[in-house]
Design a protein around this motif. Structure first.
Motif, PDB file in Angstrom:
ATOM      1  N   THR A 154      -6.815 -49.121   1.703  1.00 32.38           N
ATOM      2  CA  THR A 154      -7.346 -50.308   2.200  1.00 32.38           C
ATOM      3  C   THR A 154      -7.123 -50.460   3.627  1.00 32.38           C
ATOM      4  OG1 THR A 154      -5.211 -50.920   1.614  1.00 32.38           O
ATOM      5  CG2 THR A 154      -6.848 -51.331  -0.112  1.00 32.38           C
ATOM      6  N   LYS A 155      -7.723 -51.233   4.357  1.00 25.29           N
ATOM      7  CA  LYS A 155      -7.564 -51.800   5.593  1.00 25.29           C
ATOM      8  C   LYS A 155      -6.586 -52.881   5.895  1.00 25.29           C
ATOM      9  CE  LYS A 155     -10.423 -51.506   9.936  1.00 25.29           C
ATOM     10  NZ  LYS A 155     -11.808 -51.147  10.348  1.00 25.29           N
ATOM     11  N   THR A 156      -6.742 -53.810   4.794  1.00 19.03           N
ATOM     12  CA  THR A 156      -5.957 -55.161   4.987  1.00 19.03           C
ATOM     13  C   THR A 156      -4.363 -54.809   4.809  1.00 19.03           C
ATOM     14  OG1 THR A 156      -6.750 -55.468   2.643  1.00 19.03           O
ATOM     15  CG2 THR A 156      -7.857 -56.728   4.642  1.00 19.03           C
ATOM     16  N   TYR A 157      -4.238 -53.816   4.139  1.00 21.63           N
ATOM     17  CA  TYR A 157      -2.799 -53.368   3.816  1.00 21.63           C
ATOM     18  C   TYR A 157      -2.290 -51.653   4.266  1.00 21.63           C
ATOM     19  CZ  TYR A 157       1.979 -52.813   1.961  1.00 21.63           C
ATOM     20  OH  TYR A 157       3.326 -52.574   1.531  1.00 21.63           O
ATOM     21  N   VAL A 158      -1.648 -51.377   5.028  1.00 26.49           N
ATOM     22  CA  VAL A 158      -1.349 -50.088   5.418  1.00 26.49           C
ATOM     23  C   VAL A 158      -0.021 -49.679   4.595  1.00 26.49           C
ATOM     24  CG1 VAL A 158      -0.814 -48.390   7.128  1.00 26.49           C
ATOM     25  CG2 VAL A 158      -2.273 -50.341   7.470  1.00 26.49           C
ATOM     26  N   SER A 159       0.044 -48.410   4.154  1.00 30.17           N
ATOM     27  CA  SER A 159       1.346 -48.065   3.357  1.00 30.17           C
ATOM     28  C   SER A 159       2.339 -47.836   4.126  1.00 30.17           C
ATOM     29  CB  SER A 159       0.944 -46.867   2.530  1.00 30.17           C
ATOM     30  OG  SER A 159       2.334 -46.193   2.013  1.00 30.17           O
ATOM     31  N   HIS A 160       3.571 -48.172   3.896  1.00 38.50           N
ATOM     32  CA  HIS A 160       4.680 -47.970   4.838  1.00 38.50           C
ATOM     33  C   HIS A 160       5.623 -46.382   3.952  1.00 38.50           C
ATOM     34  CE1 HIS A 160       3.966 -51.728   6.819  1.00 38.50           C
ATOM     35  NE2 HIS A 160       3.995 -52.380   5.536  1.00 38.50           N
ATOM     36  N   ASN A 161       5.039 -45.916   3.209  1.00 38.71           N
ATOM     37  CA  ASN A 161       5.836 -45.123   2.426  1.00 38.71           C
ATOM     38  C   ASN A 161       4.895 -43.561   2.829  1.00 38.71           C
ATOM     39  OD1 ASN A 161       8.104 -46.617   0.850  1.00 38.71           O
ATOM     40  ND2 ASN A 161       6.262 -47.687   0.337  1.00 38.71           N
ATOM     41  N   THR A 162       4.040 -43.741   3.503  1.00 34.24           N
ATOM     42  CA  THR A 162       3.244 -42.250   3.623  1.00 34.24           C
ATOM     43  C   THR A 162       3.080 -42.272   5.350  1.00 34.24           C
ATOM     44  OG1 THR A 162       2.107 -42.625   1.748  1.00 34.24           O
ATOM     45  CG2 THR A 162       1.114 -41.151   3.543  1.00 34.24           C
ATOM     46  N   PRO A 163       3.296 -40.949   5.878  1.00 33.81           N
ATOM     47  CA  PRO A 163       3.184 -41.045   7.255  1.00 33.81           C
ATOM     48  C   PRO A 163       1.549 -41.410   7.857  1.00 33.81           C
ATOM     49  CG  PRO A 163       4.300 -38.750   6.539  1.00 33.81           C
ATOM     50  CD  PRO A 163       3.754 -39.813   5.413  1.00 33.81           C
ATOM     51  N   ILE A 164       1.697 -42.170   8.828  1.00 38.43           N
ATOM     52  CA  ILE A 164       0.194 -42.644   9.387  1.00 38.43           C
ATOM     53  C   ILE A 164      -0.554 -41.284   9.918  1.00 38.43           C
ATOM     54  CG2 ILE A 164       1.310 -42.916  11.972  1.00 38.43           C
ATOM     55  CD1 ILE A 164      -1.266 -45.290   9.835  1.00 38.43           C
ATOM     56  N   GLU A 165      -0.032 -40.300  10.170  1.00 38.25           N
ATOM     57  CA  GLU A 165      -0.689 -39.190  10.704  1.00 38.25           C
ATOM     58  C   GLU A 165      -1.565 -38.664   9.320  1.00 38.25           C
ATOM     59  OE1 GLU A 165       2.636 -39.785  13.305  1.00 38.25           O
ATOM     60  OE2 GLU A 165       2.385 -39.594  11.032  1.00 38.25           O
ATOM     61  N   HIS A 166      -0.841 -38.481   8.176  1.00 39.06           N
ATOM     62  CA  HIS A 166      -1.518 -38.144   6.998  1.00 39.06           C
ATOM     63  C   HIS A 166      -2.429 -39.127   6.662  1.00 39.06           C
ATOM     64  CE1 HIS A 166      -1.518 -36.357   3.109  1.00 39.06           C
ATOM     65  NE2 HIS A 166      -1.930 -37.434   2.559  1.00 39.06           N
ATOM     66  N   LEU A 167      -2.313 -40.505   6.691  1.00 38.29           N
ATOM     67  CA  LEU A 167      -3.468 -41.472   6.576  1.00 38.29           C
ATOM     68  C   LEU A 167      -4.645 -41.227   7.292  1.00 38.29           C
ATOM     69  CD1 LEU A 167      -1.142 -44.472   5.891  1.00 38.29           C
ATOM     70  CD2 LEU A 167      -2.425 -43.004   4.041  1.00 38.29           C
ATOM     71  N   ASP A 168      -4.346 -41.185   8.785  1.00 33.88           N
ATOM     72  CA  ASP A 168      -5.584 -40.826   9.466  1.00 33.88           C
ATOM     73  C   ASP A 168      -6.287 -39.733   9.257  1.00 33.88           C
ATOM     74  OD1 ASP A 168      -4.632 -43.294  10.757  1.00 33.88           O
ATOM     75  OD2 ASP A 168      -3.627 -42.311  12.264  1.00 33.88           O
ATOM     76  N   LYS A 169      -5.553 -38.647   8.920  1.00 31.37           N
ATOM     77  CA  LYS A 169      -6.438 -37.364   8.834  1.00 31.37           C
ATOM     78  C   LYS A 169      -6.977 -37.398   7.422  1.00 31.37           C
ATOM     79  CE  LYS A 169      -5.328 -32.569   9.487  1.00 31.37           C
ATOM     80  NZ  LYS A 169      -4.498 -31.452   9.898  1.00 31.37           N
ATOM     81  N   PHE A 170      -6.655 -37.837   6.546  1.00 31.12           N
ATOM     82  CA  PHE A 170      -7.214 -37.430   5.154  1.00 31.12           C
ATOM     83  C   PHE A 170      -7.825 -38.667   4.465  1.00 31.12           C
ATOM     84  CE2 PHE A 170      -3.776 -34.396   5.473  1.00 31.12           C
ATOM     85  CZ  PHE A 170      -4.511 -33.067   5.505  1.00 31.12           C
ATOM     86  N   TYR A 171      -7.612 -39.841   4.936  1.00 32.63           N
ATOM     87  CA  TYR A 171      -8.363 -41.017   4.480  1.00 32.63           C
ATOM     88  C   TYR A 171      -9.268 -41.784   5.102  1.00 32.63           C
ATOM     89  CZ  TYR A 171      -4.706 -41.102   0.690  1.00 32.63           C
ATOM     90  OH  TYR A 171      -3.950 -40.861  -0.556  1.00 32.63           O
ATOM     91  N   SER A 172     -10.285 -42.343   4.451  1.00 27.87           N
ATOM     92  CA  SER A 172     -11.312 -43.248   4.780  1.00 27.87           C
ATOM     93  C   SER A 172     -11.091 -44.616   4.309  1.00 27.87           C
ATOM     94  CB  SER A 172     -12.722 -42.558   4.499  1.00 27.87           C
ATOM     95  OG  SER A 172     -12.917 -41.443   4.814  1.00 27.87           O
ATOM     96  N   TYR A 173     -11.796 -45.493   5.386  1.00 22.25           N
ATOM     97  CA  TYR A 173     -11.706 -46.966   4.861  1.00 22.25           C
ATOM     98  C   TYR A 173     -13.250 -46.987   4.077  1.00 22.25           C
ATOM     99  CZ  TYR A 173      -8.011 -47.568   8.044  1.00 22.25           C
ATOM    100  OH  TYR A 173      -6.542 -47.573   8.372  1.00 22.25           O
ATOM    101  N   MET A 174     -13.316 -48.244   3.421  1.00 23.12           N
ATOM    102  CA  MET A 174     -14.352 -48.412   2.672  1.00 23.12           C
ATOM    103  C   MET A 174     -15.558 -48.608   3.604  1.00 23.12           C
ATOM    104  SD  MET A 174     -15.643 -49.010  -0.315  1.00 23.12           S
ATOM    105  CE  MET A 174     -17.326 -48.644  -0.341  1.00 23.12           C
ATOM    106  N   GLU A 175     -15.637 -49.222   4.769  1.00 24.24           N
ATOM    107  CA  GLU A 175     -16.819 -49.444   5.740  1.00 24.24           C
ATOM    108  C   GLU A 175     -17.248 -48.086   6.174  1.00 24.24           C
ATOM    109  OE1 GLU A 175     -14.410 -49.804   9.809  1.00 24.24           O
ATOM    110  OE2 GLU A 175     -14.511 -51.597   8.523  1.00 24.24           O
ATOM    111  N   GLU A 176     -16.601 -46.956   6.103  1.00 21.97           N
ATOM    112  CA  GLU A 176     -16.918 -45.644   6.393  1.00 21.97           C
ATOM    113  C   GLU A 176     -17.879 -44.915   5.163  1.00 21.97           C
ATOM    114  OE1 GLU A 176     -13.765 -43.635   9.283  1.00 21.97           O
ATOM    115  OE2 GLU A 176     -12.827 -44.409   7.476  1.00 21.97           O
ATOM    116  N   ILE A 177     -17.474 -45.472   4.273  1.00 22.01           N
ATOM    117  CA  ILE A 177     -18.356 -44.529   2.834  1.00 22.01           C
ATOM    118  C   ILE A 177     -19.027 -45.631   1.972  1.00 22.01           C
ATOM    119  CG2 ILE A 177     -16.575 -43.011   2.657  1.00 22.01           C
ATOM    120  CD1 ILE A 177     -15.761 -44.772   0.219  1.00 22.01           C
ATOM    121  N   LYS A 178     -19.436 -46.771   2.726  1.00 26.51           N
ATOM    122  CA  LYS A 178     -19.980 -47.796   1.862  1.00 26.51           C
ATOM    123  C   LYS A 178     -21.659 -47.451   1.573  1.00 26.51           C
ATOM    124  CE  LYS A 178     -21.102 -50.639   5.893  1.00 26.51           C
ATOM    125  NZ  LYS A 178     -21.160 -52.030   6.314  1.00 26.51           N
TER     126      LYS A 178
END
Length: 321
Positions: free
Chosen positions: A87-111
């Motif tokens: 989700t874009k409206t809430y970012v996890s604080h329990n997962t490294p931001i580098e991991h999220l940036d590298k492996f995750y997409s936002y909905m707007e990118e795959i809609k």
């Protein structure tokens, strides 16, 4: 809806891999378990149209949730390509931001993409009102998008409660105390595709403070209750066309997940009961019984095979409501 044409698939009956980036932590974890995983470069050389499965990961410990889900998605003869979504409206604080940036997409990118399947995980927000959750509006947009862009969506625990509320206005109810442990369940129709192969009595973990009620589900003619439990209540629910599937518990959990939750709660000073039917003789220092692994393999395998692979169109762009 045209069924998948098997002539487009080449390979044996078993051992088809899951396609994930080699840098994803799950690649190493699953490889060490002798699970057949394939990196992007190798997969791109094969003349196969893999199943495209998106995972909206709402769990706080995202890497742990990835490992759990990908383990079961990989345990079928089907090649699966996974896209992780956050989700874009809430970012996890329990997962490294580098991991999220590298492996995750936002909905707007795959809609504008189509997917054979989507998994919406649980989240530790069940005691909040749906509309009070930071990413509720974004989640409802994703659930609405899934109606025309995903062939079958599998919802887990709170994800199921949220979807039943959004799609059918089915409320959730606060329990007197946390439902916590591993509980026996039965199958309502042994010939149903999603529960085919399960034992007459099978086990599944639950960890939640809320529930949905059977009588509310039974008011919706589109829904079927496929499995339930005397103590844990409704467990597996699905639409008759299997475009939406709801699991009220956590079949994806590892052996030690409930133990880790118990220790965490106790360290926070919470009066959490020992998980039921989990530790040998309720000895928290014992190795927990892993009594649901076979059931998890069957249910996830049935969803991929019967609800997705057997019915999704070969041309993925033909997916629609």
């Amino acid at each position: 809806m045209p069924k998948r044409n098997n002539k487009h698939i080449r390979g044996g009956a078993f051992g088809m891999p899951i396609k994930i980036p080699i840098e994803l932590p799950a690649f190493k974890v699953l490889s060490e378990e002798n699970i057949f995983v394939m990196n992007d470069k190798r997969a791109d050389t094969q003349d196969i149209r893999p199943l495209k499965i998106a995972v909206l990961n709402l769990m706080p410990k995202k890497i742990l949730a990835e490992n759990q889900l990908l383990r079961y998605l990989s345990n079928t003869p089907l090649q699966v390509e996974v896209k992780l979504i956050q989700t874009k409206t809430y970012v996890s604080h329990n997962t490294p931001i580098e991991h999220l940036d590298k492996f995750y997409s936002y909905m707007e990118e795959i809609k504008n993409e189509k997917f054979d399947g989507l998994i919406i995980t649980g989240a530790p927000v069940e005691q909040m009102e749906f509309e009070d959750i930071a990413y509720w509006d974004e989640l409802t947009e994703i659930m609405e998008w899934s109606n025309k862009n995903v062939f079958s969506t599998l919802h887990i625990c709170w994800g199921s409660q949220a979807a039943l509320y959004y799609h059918y206005n089915i409320p959730k109810y606060e329990l007197d105390k946390k439902l916590f442990g591993v509980f026996p369940h039965w199958v309502n129709d042994e010939k149903a595709d999603l529960t085919r192969g399960l034992d007459d009595v099978f086990y599944a973990p639950h960890s939640r403070h809320t529930e949905v009620k059977k009588e509310d589900i039974e008011k919706i003619s589109e829904l079927e209750i496929l499995s339930e439990s005397e103590e844990a209540g409704v467990f597996i629910v699905a639409t008759k066309d299997r475009r939406k599937v709801f699991l009220m518990g956590h079949l994806e959990y590892d052996r030690n997940t409930l133990k880790e939750e118990y220790v965490r709660d106790r360290e926070k000073g919470m009066e959490t009961d020992i998980p039921k039917n989990y530790f040998v003789n309720d000895d928290v220092n014992s190795i927990p019984n892993f009594t649901w692994r076979g059931s998890a393999n069957i249910v996830f395998g049935n969803w991929l095979n019967y609800c997705v692979y057997q019915n999704t169109p070969y041309n993925i762009n033909d997916i629609s409501k």
